[in-house]
Design an enzyme around this catalytic site. Structure first.
Site, mmCIF file in Angstrom:
data_model
loop_
_atom_site.group_PDB
_atom_site.id
_atom_site.type_symbol
_atom_site.label_atom_id
_atom_site.label_comp_id
_atom_site.label_asym_id
_atom_site.label_seq_id
_atom_site.Cartn_x
_atom_site.Cartn_y
_atom_site.Cartn_z
ATOM 1 N N TYR A 152 -28.417 -28.485 -8.058
ATOM 2 C CA TYR A 152 -27.693 -27.568 -8.952
ATOM 3 C C TYR A 152 -27.094 -28.319 -10.141
ATOM 4 O O TYR A 152 -27.207 -27.881 -11.296
ATOM 5 C CB TYR A 152 -26.607 -26.873 -8.139
ATOM 6 C CG TYR A 152 -25.824 -25.799 -8.835
ATOM 7 C CD1 TYR A 152 -26.379 -24.537 -9.078
ATOM 8 C CD2 TYR A 152 -24.507 -26.017 -9.229
ATOM 9 C CE1 TYR A 152 -25.633 -23.537 -9.697
ATOM 10 C CE2 TYR A 152 -23.763 -25.024 -9.834
ATOM 11 C CZ TYR A 152 -24.323 -23.786 -10.068
ATOM 12 O OH TYR A 152 -23.577 -22.797 -10.664
ATOM 13 N N LYS A 156 -28.035 -27.662 -14.008
ATOM 14 C CA LYS A 156 -27.027 -27.197 -14.972
ATOM 15 C C LYS A 156 -26.798 -28.216 -16.090
ATOM 16 O O LYS A 156 -26.488 -27.832 -17.224
ATOM 17 C CB LYS A 156 -25.715 -26.871 -14.251
ATOM 18 C CG LYS A 156 -25.818 -25.668 -13.296
ATOM 19 C CD LYS A 156 -26.185 -24.387 -14.028
ATOM 20 C CE LYS A 156 -26.038 -23.158 -13.143
ATOM 21 N NZ LYS A 156 -26.407 -21.898 -13.817
#
Ligand code: NAD
Length: 247
Positions: A152, A156
């Site tokens: 993640y 991001k």
């Protein structure tokens, strides 16, 4: 902010931040393409928007599938194409890297990065022709690196690089490209977690302003970046974290 007449497409807008974002953009005058991999939630959100007096259609779409994204964007053709794209769809599949499956890596990174790539590529030709457009990517404070979130955090952080590069490509076409990086936002999904009270207490202690964010804190930032007020802002990442950055 005067977004009257603009057409906005928000991915993953069947729930949470995306759902609130379509309401905010509709309240500012946009026509809305609600889109989610979950067809039911997309349909319900669009129905709720129409009940509130807004114009909205729902299209089911998995942002990692090229043909579904092309179909999604084609649906906005009835309104003359997408003016504002919000790449919001995202998931987490947490776990330490040494135990992380290839599927957990691929699915998280693909939704964040491939999704933003495919959706942006599909909407940009019409924006370039109109000489006006907005691409707003929902990143995360996790880009600084959270343990258990290598997938993640990488996605991001990558989305910020994507934002900067695309902003350079698109500026001369009247299209701005920016990211919003939320901190801890209390979505309905978050509130329903069994350990929410402990989570809330621990997270609040780390936020300088002393409270956790609401979806409206993010959708306000998105609407600002989508407006002409923000015409000279491109390639930036707006942290909406209550003052919390890394740590
Ligand atoms: P959420 O789970 O409530 O909403 C995400 C939506 O994306 C869901 O409706 C889901 O069905 C949809 N989705 C999942 N996979 C998809 C796919 N392949 N194609 C299309 N749609 C798909 O989550 P949220 O908290 O509202 O998060 C929205 C965005 O904000 C995400 O990108 C998330 O990473 C980011 N974010 C959230 C927080 C937070 O605290 N809530 C913090 C930082 C960043």
């Amino acid at each position: 902010l005067n977004l009257m007449g603009r057409v906005a497409l928000v991915t993953g807008s069947g729930s949470g931040i995306g759902r609130d974002t379509v309401f905010k953009l509709a309240e500012e005058g946009c026509r809305i393409v609600v889109s989610d991999i979950n067809a039911d939630s997309a349909r319900d959100t669009a129905a709720d928007l129409r009940e509130a007096g807004h114009e909205a259609i729902a299209v089911a779409c998995d942002v990692t599938r090229e043909e579904e994204v092309e179909h999604l964007v084609a649906q906005a053709g009835q309104w003359g194409g997408v003016d504002i794209l919000v790449n919001n769809a995202g998931i987490v599949k947490d776990g330490y890297l040494t135990k992380m499956s290839e599927q957990a890596w691929d699915s998280v990174v693909d939704i964040i990065l491939k999704g933003a790539f495919l959706c942006s590529r599909a909407v940009l030709p019409q924006m370039m022709e109109k000489k006006w457009g907005r691409v707003i990517n929902i990143s995360s404070r996790s880009l600084f690196g959270n343990p258990g979130q290598t997938n993640y955090s990488a996605g991001k952080a990558g989305l910020v690089g994507f934002t900067r590069a695309l902003a350079q490509e698109q500026g001369r076409f009247g299209v701005t490209v920016n990211a919003v990086a939320p901190g801890f936002i209390m979505t309905p999904g978050m509130r329903n977690l069994p350990h929410f009270p402990q989570l809330q207490e621990a997270a609040t202690a780390k936020v300088p302003v002393g409270f956790l964010g609401e979806p409206r804190d993010i959708s306000n930032a998105v609407a600002f970046l989508a407006s002409d007020v923000a015409r000279y802002i491109s390639g930036t990442t707006l942290f909406v974290t209550g003052g919390r950055y890394s740590g």
